[in-house]
Design an enzyme around this catalytic site. Structure first.
Site, PDB file in Angstrom:
ATOM      1  N   SER A  49       0.837   1.791  -2.591  1.00  0.00           N
ATOM      2  CA  SER A  49      -0.545   2.608  -2.114  1.00  0.00           C
ATOM      3  C   SER A  49      -1.525   1.801  -3.218  1.00  0.00           C
ATOM      4  CB  SER A  49      -0.540   3.928  -2.116  1.00  0.00           C
ATOM      5  OG  SER A  49       0.001   4.559  -1.017  1.00  0.00           O
ATOM      6  N   LYS A  52      -4.333  -0.218  -1.683  1.00  0.00           N
ATOM      7  CA  LYS A  52      -5.427   0.405  -0.910  1.00  0.00           C
ATOM      8  C   LYS A  52      -6.835   0.005  -1.673  1.00  0.00           C
ATOM      9  CE  LYS A  52      -3.472   4.544   1.295  1.00  0.00           C
ATOM     10  NZ  LYS A  52      -2.018   4.154   1.105  1.00  0.00           N
ATOM     11  N   SER A  99      -3.682   9.076   0.206  1.00  0.00           N
ATOM     12  CA  SER A  99      -2.877   7.894   0.475  1.00  0.00           C
ATOM     13  C   SER A  99      -2.047   7.741   1.811  1.00  0.00           C
ATOM     14  CB  SER A  99      -1.576   7.675  -0.484  1.00  0.00           C
ATOM     15  OG  SER A  99      -2.026   7.363  -1.717  1.00  0.00           O
ATOM     16  N   SER A 104      -4.585   3.203   6.668  1.00  0.00           N
ATOM     17  CA  SER A 104      -4.242   1.851   6.029  1.00  0.00           C
ATOM     18  C   SER A 104      -4.076   0.850   7.280  1.00  0.00           C
ATOM     19  CB  SER A 104      -3.246   1.646   4.911  1.00  0.00           C
ATOM     20  OG  SER A 104      -3.669   2.544   3.968  1.00  0.00           O
ATOM     21  N   TRP A 143       2.923  -4.338   2.050  1.00  0.00           N
ATOM     22  CA  TRP A 143       2.512  -3.728   0.976  1.00  0.00           C
ATOM     23  C   TRP A 143       3.448  -2.509   0.388  1.00  0.00           C
ATOM     24  CZ3 TRP A 143      -0.708  -3.264   5.152  1.00  0.00           C
ATOM     25  CH2 TRP A 143      -0.723  -2.239   5.449  1.00  0.00           C
ATOM     26  N   ALA A 198       3.372   4.458  -4.739  1.00  0.00           N
ATOM     27  CA  ALA A 198       5.027   4.732  -4.852  1.00  0.00           C
ATOM     28  C   ALA A 198       5.636   4.141  -3.802  1.00  0.00           C
ATOM     29  CB  ALA A 198       5.163   6.343  -4.976  1.00  0.00           C
TER      30      ALA A 198
END
Length: 255
Positions: A49, A52, A99, A104, A143, A198
């Protein structure tokens, strides 16, 4: 170089570092000089994350994100919802704070594969590989434990370009990304902008700290071990460990 050698000589002062720490690195955002490097700081792992920050810059630059509160998107069945807090309408502020992976994914889908990949290359973000793999679609999962990888030193390079506005995105994109990543309270007199991450047992805490006209970028990478509480995200462990160390760390480099 003089500052770097002086700081590496201070490693013994930080014996409280977590046993699972992989790297802690700090750079002077003004000139990019590494002023503290502890551990294996060239190891490339999933950004999780922390990516982001990059997605925020892309999406504000492209016009998909408007401000801290718009657009607000509804949660829909079938979206990634690893946490109950993700099963709610989400705006940019909540997206960054909690998150929220599905938000996203909506943003990267809006960008499309070619534009998403082009931004990642333009940002020179880690290995810039958003192709994905056999188990992960590149556009929506590259990612997270997939093809995109970045090292702590590469995080500092990217963050330095964010701070100095060298990524060829709009001023609005920089300003809004800074607003979304600003931490609630100063720490040891420093204003922090940061993001946890994480995945695959790794925990990140990356960002920048500013005080009295001076800014440093930082990256903490750790690996969860059996002694860590298993119900706490590795990103939170990285964040809390770094923040506990921060007064001593910043005191050693900000002279």
């Amino acid at each position: 170089m003089k500052n770097y050698l002086a700081c590496t000589g201070l490693i013994s002062l930080f014996s409280m570092a977590h046993a699972a720490e992989i790297c802690t690195a700090i750079a002077d955002a003004g000139n990019g000089a590494i002023v503290l490097q502890r551990g294996d700081c060239r190891k490339q792992v999933t950004p999780a994350s922390t990516f982001k920050i990059a997605i925020s810059l892309m999406a504000y630059d492209a016009g998909f994100l408007k401000n801290e509160h718009a657009p607000e998107l509804p949660y829909q069945p079938g979206y990634v919802a690893w946490l109950d807090s993700w099963k709610h309408p989400t705006n940019p502020q909540k997206w960054m704070q909690d998150s929220v992976v599905w938000y996203s994914q909506n943003l990267t889908r809006s960008l499309g594969r070619e534009r998403f990949a082009a931004y990642t290359r333009k940002f020179d973000y880690g290995n810039a590989n958003v192709a994905g793999d056999a188990e992960h679609d590149g556009l929506t999962m590259s990612w997270i434990s997939s093809s995109l990888r970045i090292s702590p030193l590469e995080q500092l390079s990217f963050l330095g370009k964010v701070v100095n506005r060298q990524l060829d995105v709009t001023q609005h994109a920089y300003a809004m990304t800074a607003a979304l990543t600003k931490q609630d309270k100063p720490l040891a007199g420093w204003e922090l902008h940061a993001k946890t991450g994480a995945a695959s047992g790794y925990g990140w805490y990356v960002g920048w700290a500013s005080s009295k006209g001076k800014t440093y970028t930082f990256a903490r990478l750790m690996r969860r071990d059996e002694s860590d509480p298993q119900n706490v995200s590795a990103g939170i462990l990285a964040r809390d460990g770094f923040m506990a160390d921060f007064p001593a760390l910043i005191g050693s480099v900000a002279r």
